[in-house]
Design an enzyme around this catalytic site. Structure first.
Site, short mmCIF file in Angstrom:
data_model
loop_
_atom_site.label_atom_id
_atom_site.label_comp_id
_atom_site.label_asym_id
_atom_site.label_seq_id
_atom_site.Cartn_x
_atom_site.Cartn_y
_atom_site.Cartn_z
N ASP A 259 0.84 -1.21 0.00
CA ASP A 259 0.00 0.00 0.00
C ASP A 259 0.87 1.24 0.00
OD1 ASP A 259 -2.57 1.34 0.18
OD2 ASP A 259 -1.94 1.93 2.20
N HIS A 296 -1.54 3.96 -1.26
CA HIS A 296 -1.60 4.50 0.11
C HIS A 296 -3.05 4.79 0.52
CE1 HIS A 296 1.19 6.55 3.20
NE2 HIS A 296 0.04 6.25 3.78
#
Ligand code: NAI
Length: 340
Positions: A259, A296
Site C-alpha cells: 500500500d 496509500h
C-alpha cells in the site's frame, strides 16, 4: 484560526468541512503538496495542515516560519516526512493524529492478503474478459498458516486479531513486546530472524525511522521462507524495493501486497493515467502478477477521515487557546526510537 490545508483531495475537504462546523476555523484549501516551493502559499497563516507526501523539511519550515506559521497539524499518524529538529529550532509546533482507525489500515492489510492469495485481482479481470477458466488461481487456506506481525502497536494488534479469527498462528516482533498481545491472542514474540524463518505471511506495522529504514533488505528477504507473502501498509522505505524485485524474480517471494512505496511521493494520490510512468522500479513491480499495489489507501474509510478531521481541528483549537497539545510530536521522540 486561519489554516492553510495542503495536498487537499475532495475526500479531505468534505471531512474537514463537516468537522469544522464544530470548530469554526478559517480553512483555505490548496491542492499542491507542501514543499519549500509551495510553502509561500501559507504566508500569513498561523496554522498549516499537511499530509504524508508533503516534504516538510528545513527549507519548507523556514518559509513557513517567515510567513508567520506557528503550528503544523499532520493529518497522519506517521511524521517521518517532517524535520522535527528544524521545526523546534524555528519555534513551530507539530501535532499529528496518533490514532484514527487502526481497523481501517489493518483491514486493508488483510484485504491485500485475501486478494493476493485467491488471485481476486486476476479473477476479476479474467471473468470480465469472459475467461471462466480456473487455471492459475489456486490459493491456500489461511487457517493454520503462520502470520508474522512486525510491530504490535495499534494497527499490528488490530491485524493480529483478524488473523487470529481466521485460525492463523501468530508470531510477533516488536522492540517493546506487550504481554497483553500474547495473552489475548495466543501470539508469541520471537526474534525477527525466527519470524522471517517461520512465517507464511509477514505484515509490517512499524513506523519508518532511521532504525527501520530498509528493515526488509536483501539479507532479510533471504531469511524468509520460500513462497512467503509480504504485506506493507506501514511506510514504503521499510522495504528495499530493488531487493524485493530480485526476490520476486527468483520466485523466492510468493506475493507482495504494497500500500506504500518508498518513492511514492509525487506519484501516489495523483491521476497519472495518460502519462508515462517515470519510476522504473515501480513500473517493474507492477509487471508481476503476484504483486498488488494500492496507492496509500489503507487509511481511507469514512470513519478514519472523520476522526482525522476531528483530531486535527481539535489540536489546532487547543493551540489557539494555549492549551496543552496532547498529540504533539517532538524531535526527542524520534531520537529516542530504538533501532531494530
Ligand atoms: P504504533 O505507534 O501504535 O505502533 C508501532 C509499533 O512499532 C510499536 O509497538 C513500536 O514499539 C514498534 N516499533 C517501533 N520501532 C520498531 C522497531 N525498530 N522494530 C520493531 N518494532 C518497532 O503505530 P500504529 O498506529 O500501529 O502505526 C504503525 C505505522 O503504520 C505508522 O507509523 C505509519 O507509518 C503506518 N500507517 C500507514 C497508514 C496507511 O494508510 N498505509 C495509515 C496509518 C499508519
Amino acid at each position: 484560526m486561519k489554516v492553510a490545508v495542503f495536498d487537499t483531495h475532495r475526500y479531505d475537504r468534505e471531512a474537514l468541512e463537516a468537522s469544522n462546523a464544530r470548530f469554526g476555523h478559517a480553512l483555505v484549501f490548496f491542492e499542491p503538496r507542501l514543499t519549500a516551493q509551495t510553502a509561500q502559499l501559507a504566508q500569513g497563516f498561523p496554522g498549516v495542515c499537511s499530509f504524508v507526501n508533503d516534504k516538510v523539511d528545513a527549507a519548507a519550515l523556514e518559509v513557513l516560519a517567515a510567513g508567520g506559521t506557528r503550528v503544523v497539524a499532520l493529518r497522519s499518524a506517521g511524521y517521518n516526512h517532517v524535520d522535527l529538529v528544524a521545526a523546534a529550532r524555528l519555534g513551530i509546533r507539530v501535532v499529528r493524529v496518533p490514532e484514527y482507525s487502526p481497523y481501517a489500515v489493518a483491514e486493508h492489510a488483510v484485504a491485500l492478503v485475501l486478494a493476493l492469495n485467491r488471485r481476486i485481482h486476476q479473477a476479476y479481470a479474467r471473468v470480465r474478459d469472459w475467461n471462466f477458466s480456473l487455471d492459475g488461481l489456486v490459493g491456500f487456506d489461511l487457517h493454520g498458516k503462520t502470520v508474522g506481525v512486525v510491530g504490535t502497536g495499534r494497527i499490528g494488534r488490530a491485524a493480529a486479531r483478524i488473523f487470529r479469527g481466521f485460525g492463523c498462528r501468530l508470531l510477533c516482533f516488536d522492540v517493546v513486546p506487550d504481554p497483553e498481545v500474547e495473552l489475548e491472542l495466543g501470539a508469541q514474540y520471537v526474534p525477527l530472524d525466527t519470524l522471517y524463518r517461520d512465517a507464511d505471511i509477514i505484515t509490517l506495522h512499524v513506523p519508518l525511522t532511521p532504525g527501520t529504514h530498509h528493515l526488509v533488505s536483501a539479507e532479510a528477504l533471504g531469511k524468509m521462507k520460500r513462497g512467503v507473502m509480504l504485506i506493507n501498509t506501514g511506510r514504503g522505505a521499510l522495504i528495499d524495493s530493488r531487493a524485493l524485485i530480485e526476490a520476486l524474480k527468483r520466485g523466492h517471494m510468493g506475493a507482495a501486497g504494497l500500500d506504500v512505496y518508498e518513492e511514492e511521493e509525487g506519484i501516489f494520490f495523483q491521476d497519472l493515467s495518460g502519462k508515462v510512468l517515470q519510476d522504473d522500479v515501480l513500473a517493474r513491480l507492477l509487471t508481476f502478477p503476484n504483486v498488488l499495489v494500492t496507492s496509500h489507501q489503507a487509511f481511507l474509510t469514512r470513519e478514519a477521515l472523520g476522526n482525522i478531521a476531528d483530531t486535527t481541528l481539535g489540536s489546532l483549537q487547543a493551540f489557539e487557546r494555549g492549551e496543552p497539545l496532547a498529540h504533539e510530536v517532538k524531535a526527542e521522540q524520534v531520537l529516542r526510537t530504538p533501532a531494530r
